[in-house]
Design a protein around this motif. Structure first.
Motif, mmCIF file in Angstrom:
data_model
loop_
_atom_site.group_PDB
_atom_site.id
_atom_site.type_symbol
_atom_site.label_atom_id
_atom_site.label_comp_id
_atom_site.label_asym_id
_atom_site.label_seq_id
_atom_site.Cartn_x
_atom_site.Cartn_y
_atom_site.Cartn_z
ATOM 1 N N GLU A 1 -5.983 4.560 -9.921
ATOM 2 C CA GLU A 1 -5.362 4.183 -11.189
ATOM 3 C C GLU A 1 -4.542 2.892 -11.045
ATOM 4 O O GLU A 1 -4.566 2.023 -11.914
ATOM 5 C CB GLU A 1 -4.467 5.321 -11.690
ATOM 6 C CG GLU A 1 -5.216 6.513 -12.230
ATOM 7 C CD GLU A 1 -5.946 6.178 -13.515
ATOM 8 O OE1 GLU A 1 -5.265 5.859 -14.513
ATOM 9 O OE2 GLU A 1 -7.195 6.209 -13.517
ATOM 10 N N MET A 2 -3.821 2.783 -9.940
ATOM 11 C CA MET A 2 -3.029 1.571 -9.701
ATOM 12 C C MET A 2 -3.922 0.347 -9.622
ATOM 13 O O MET A 2 -3.619 -0.703 -10.200
ATOM 14 C CB MET A 2 -2.231 1.718 -8.398
ATOM 15 C CG MET A 2 -1.008 2.590 -8.511
ATOM 16 S SD MET A 2 -0.113 2.630 -6.933
ATOM 17 C CE MET A 2 1.485 3.239 -7.484
ATOM 18 N N LYS A 3 -5.023 0.459 -8.914
ATOM 19 C CA LYS A 3 -5.924 -0.681 -8.762
ATOM 20 C C LYS A 3 -6.565 -1.059 -10.089
ATOM 21 O O LYS A 3 -6.796 -2.239 -10.365
ATOM 22 C CB LYS A 3 -6.993 -0.361 -7.712
ATOM 23 C CG LYS A 3 -6.440 -0.310 -6.295
ATOM 24 C CD LYS A 3 -7.539 -0.319 -5.250
ATOM 25 C CE LYS A 3 -6.937 -0.447 -3.846
ATOM 26 N NZ LYS A 3 -7.964 -0.619 -2.804
ATOM 27 N N ALA A 4 -6.806 -0.075 -10.944
ATOM 28 C CA ALA A 4 -7.406 -0.346 -12.248
ATOM 29 C C ALA A 4 -6.417 -1.008 -13.198
ATOM 30 O O ALA A 4 -6.801 -1.797 -14.065
ATOM 31 C CB ALA A 4 -7.932 0.954 -12.856
ATOM 32 N N ASN A 5 -5.135 -0.711 -13.040
ATOM 33 C CA ASN A 5 -4.123 -1.177 -13.988
ATOM 34 C C ASN A 5 -3.305 -2.365 -13.495
ATOM 35 O O ASN A 5 -2.481 -2.905 -14.251
ATOM 36 C CB ASN A 5 -3.180 -0.029 -14.343
ATOM 37 C CG ASN A 5 -3.851 1.005 -15.236
ATOM 38 O OD1 ASN A 5 -4.087 0.757 -16.414
ATOM 39 N ND2 ASN A 5 -4.192 2.156 -14.667
ATOM 40 N N LEU B 1 -4.727 -5.284 -11.497
ATOM 41 C CA LEU B 1 -5.818 -5.936 -10.771
ATOM 42 C C LEU B 1 -5.366 -7.127 -9.937
ATOM 43 O O LEU B 1 -5.990 -7.468 -8.935
ATOM 44 C CB LEU B 1 -6.897 -6.383 -11.767
ATOM 45 C CG LEU B 1 -7.656 -5.255 -12.477
ATOM 46 C CD1 LEU B 1 -8.572 -5.837 -13.538
ATOM 47 C CD2 LEU B 1 -8.466 -4.435 -11.476
ATOM 48 N N GLU B 2 -4.285 -7.774 -10.366
ATOM 49 C CA GLU B 2 -3.842 -8.977 -9.650
ATOM 50 C C GLU B 2 -2.870 -8.663 -8.530
ATOM 51 O O GLU B 2 -2.429 -9.571 -7.814
ATOM 52 C CB GLU B 2 -3.199 -9.970 -10.636
ATOM 53 C CG GLU B 2 -1.742 -9.714 -10.975
ATOM 54 C CD GLU B 2 -1.493 -8.535 -11.918
ATOM 55 O OE1 GLU B 2 -0.339 -8.379 -12.349
ATOM 56 O OE2 GLU B 2 -2.445 -7.778 -12.206
ATOM 57 N N LYS B 3 -2.530 -7.396 -8.333
ATOM 58 C CA LYS B 3 -1.537 -7.020 -7.337
ATOM 59 C C LYS B 3 -2.182 -6.320 -6.133
ATOM 60 O O LYS B 3 -3.123 -5.528 -6.285
ATOM 61 C CB LYS B 3 -0.508 -6.054 -7.942
ATOM 62 C CG LYS B 3 0.299 -6.618 -9.094
ATOM 63 C CD LYS B 3 1.298 -7.651 -8.631
ATOM 64 C CE LYS B 3 2.231 -8.069 -9.763
ATOM 65 N NZ LYS B 3 3.181 -9.105 -9.349
ATOM 66 N N LYS B 4 -1.633 -6.601 -4.953
ATOM 67 C CA LYS B 4 -1.972 -5.799 -3.785
ATOM 68 C C LYS B 4 -1.110 -4.537 -3.798
ATOM 69 O O LYS B 4 0.032 -4.565 -4.263
ATOM 70 C CB LYS B 4 -1.730 -6.587 -2.498
ATOM 71 C CG LYS B 4 -2.737 -7.699 -2.265
ATOM 72 C CD LYS B 4 -2.566 -8.314 -0.886
ATOM 73 C CE LYS B 4 -3.665 -9.333 -0.616
ATOM 74 N NZ LYS B 4 -3.562 -9.904 0.758
ATOM 75 N N ILE B 5 -1.666 -3.463 -3.280
ATOM 76 C CA ILE B 5 -0.963 -2.179 -3.315
ATOM 77 C C ILE B 5 -0.722 -1.717 -1.882
ATOM 78 O O ILE B 5 -1.654 -1.607 -1.078
ATOM 79 C CB ILE B 5 -1.769 -1.122 -4.096
ATOM 80 C CG1 ILE B 5 -1.956 -1.606 -5.538
ATOM 81 C CG2 ILE B 5 -1.061 0.224 -4.065
ATOM 82 C CD1 ILE B 5 -2.931 -0.809 -6.339
ATOM 83 N N GLY B 6 0.543 -1.470 -1.572
ATOM 84 C CA GLY B 6 0.921 -1.084 -0.221
ATOM 85 C C GLY B 6 1.591 0.263 -0.171
ATOM 86 O O GLY B 6 2.007 0.831 -1.186
ATOM 87 N N ILE B 7 1.711 0.764 1.052
ATOM 88 C CA ILE B 7 2.387 2.037 1.276
ATOM 89 C C ILE B 7 3.117 1.967 2.609
ATOM 90 O O ILE B 7 2.639 1.332 3.554
ATOM 91 C CB ILE B 7 1.384 3.224 1.253
ATOM 92 C CG1 ILE B 7 2.115 4.568 1.227
ATOM 93 C CG2 ILE B 7 0.370 3.134 2.390
ATOM 94 C CD1 ILE B 7 1.221 5.746 0.846
ATOM 95 N N GLU B 8 4.295 2.567 2.665
ATOM 96 C CA GLU B 8 5.088 2.553 3.894
ATOM 97 C C GLU B 8 4.878 3.854 4.668
ATOM 98 O O GLU B 8 4.854 4.936 4.076
ATOM 99 C CB GLU B 8 6.571 2.380 3.571
ATOM 100 C CG GLU B 8 7.426 2.280 4.831
ATOM 101 C CD GLU B 8 8.884 2.004 4.526
ATOM 102 O OE1 GLU B 8 9.264 0.820 4.559
ATOM 103 O OE2 GLU B 8 9.637 2.958 4.274
ATOM 104 N N VAL B 9 4.768 3.721 5.983
ATOM 105 C CA VAL B 9 4.619 4.882 6.865
ATOM 106 C C VAL B 9 5.511 4.681 8.079
ATOM 107 O O VAL B 9 5.941 3.562 8.367
ATOM 108 C CB VAL B 9 3.153 5.077 7.330
ATOM 109 C CG1 VAL B 9 2.230 5.260 6.146
ATOM 110 C CG2 VAL B 9 2.692 3.895 8.179
ATOM 111 N N ASP B 10 5.771 5.772 8.789
ATOM 112 C CA ASP B 10 6.621 5.660 9.982
ATOM 113 C C ASP B 10 5.925 6.145 11.242
ATOM 114 O O ASP B 10 6.574 6.386 12.258
ATOM 115 C CB ASP B 10 7.941 6.413 9.777
ATOM 116 C CG ASP B 10 7.733 7.910 9.546
ATOM 117 O OD1 ASP B 10 6.577 8.396 9.638
ATOM 118 O OD2 ASP B 10 8.734 8.601 9.268
ATOM 119 N N ASN B 11 4.573 6.277 11.180
ATOM 120 C CA ASN B 11 3.852 6.685 12.385
ATOM 121 C C ASN B 11 2.410 6.202 12.334
ATOM 122 O O ASN B 11 1.875 5.888 11.259
ATOM 123 C CB ASN B 11 3.910 8.208 12.581
ATOM 124 C CG ASN B 11 3.191 8.962 11.489
ATOM 125 O OD1 ASN B 11 1.967 9.104 11.510
ATOM 126 N ND2 ASN B 11 3.952 9.434 10.492
#
Length: 283
Positions: free
Chosen positions: A183-187, A189-199
């Protein structure tokens, strides 16, 4: 530099120091004299906020003779700012300008040193700073880190898409997260989508899920290096961001890992620049 700090913020700096009377200058009747105000570097430094220093001087009735612009590198002993005017006005400007220059030249210099070390090992690495700057100082702080060669990681919440554990508290498992990502990628489109992890393991899972970048938080440099190699084998185009606890003392270790982006708050806090004020009576 394409940067704007409004006059009302500079007037607050002045007001903090004066508000409303310089009692010493008043009693000494310094308005009878003219004076020159100059600032000299006591060590090599990167300048910041000299344009705002000029505007403070003008607000207080001084004529600015010359100054070197933000981003200039000056050597120890170099005079980089000069103004003149009525002696009482010079004394009004003195500490307001000095506080501004010492704080933000210090930050710009610290940033320059950090970026220089990082690029010694990876000339294409991006050094970016977090939103955790001292409250109320955002604009000159960002100017200082840009002057030193870094950029802000996120100027505000509306600028980038980055999922934290605090967001995942509202997502019911990996299957729902896959739907959220779609859904994020569809809405956006001009943004990169990231996620934070600790391992390492969770990060690899999210690489396979299709995130554009993974932000590794408080992982040691060996883990970051291992993760970069593994993640690039899965998706050569993924961006790896290293964050959390990265300072001038360990930046070289992280710069060697292959991570494309280093995120830090360390540049905001530290020693101010050492600047000498020169005030001289003139005709």
């Amino acid at each position: 530099m394409s940067f704007y700090i409004p006059d009302y913020e500079l007037e607050k700096i002045i007001e903090e120091d004066i508000n409303p009377l310089d009692l010493t200058s008043q009693i000494m009747k310094l308005d009878r004299f003219n004076a020159k105000l100059a600032y000299k570097a006591r060590h090599d430094m990167v300048l910041c906020c000299t344009e705002e220093a000029e505007r403070i001087c003008k607000i207080l009735g001084l004529e600015v003779i010359s100054y070197k612009r933000t981003g200039s590198y000056v050597k120890e002993g170099e005079v980089f700012f000069e103004a003149k005017g009525r002696a009482d006005s010079v004394h009004l400007a003195w500490k307001s300008v000095l506080r501004l220059l010492e704080g933000y030249c210090g930050m710009a210099t610290r940033t320059y040193e950090f970026v220089t070390l990082a690029r010694k090992y990876n000339e294409n690495i991006n050094v970016v700073t977090t939103r955790k700057n001292l409250a109320g100082t955002k604009k000159p702080t960002i100017k200082a880190i840009v002057a030193g060669g870094a950029y802000p990681h996120r100027l505000g919440l509306s600028e980038t898409i980055l999922i934290f554990d605090e967001h995942l508290a509202f997502v019911d498992g990996d299957e729902e997260l896959k739907y959220v990502l779609k859904e994020m990628k569809a809405n956006a489109l001009e943004k990169k989508i990231g996620i934070e992890v600790d391992n390492f393991e969770t990060g690899i899972k999210y690489v396979k899920m299709g995130f554009d970048y993974i932000q590794l938080d408080k992982c040691d440099s060996k883990t970051v290096e291992k993760f970069v190699k593994a993640a690039k084998e899965i998706n050569p185009n993924i961006t790896i961001v290293a964050a959390g606890g990265i300072t001038i003392q360990n930046i070289e270790e992280y710069a060697k890992t292959g991570a494309e982006v280093i995120v830090t708050s360390a540049l905001y806090f530290g020693k101010a620049a050492d600047i000498k004020t020169i005030i001289e009576k003139i005709d």
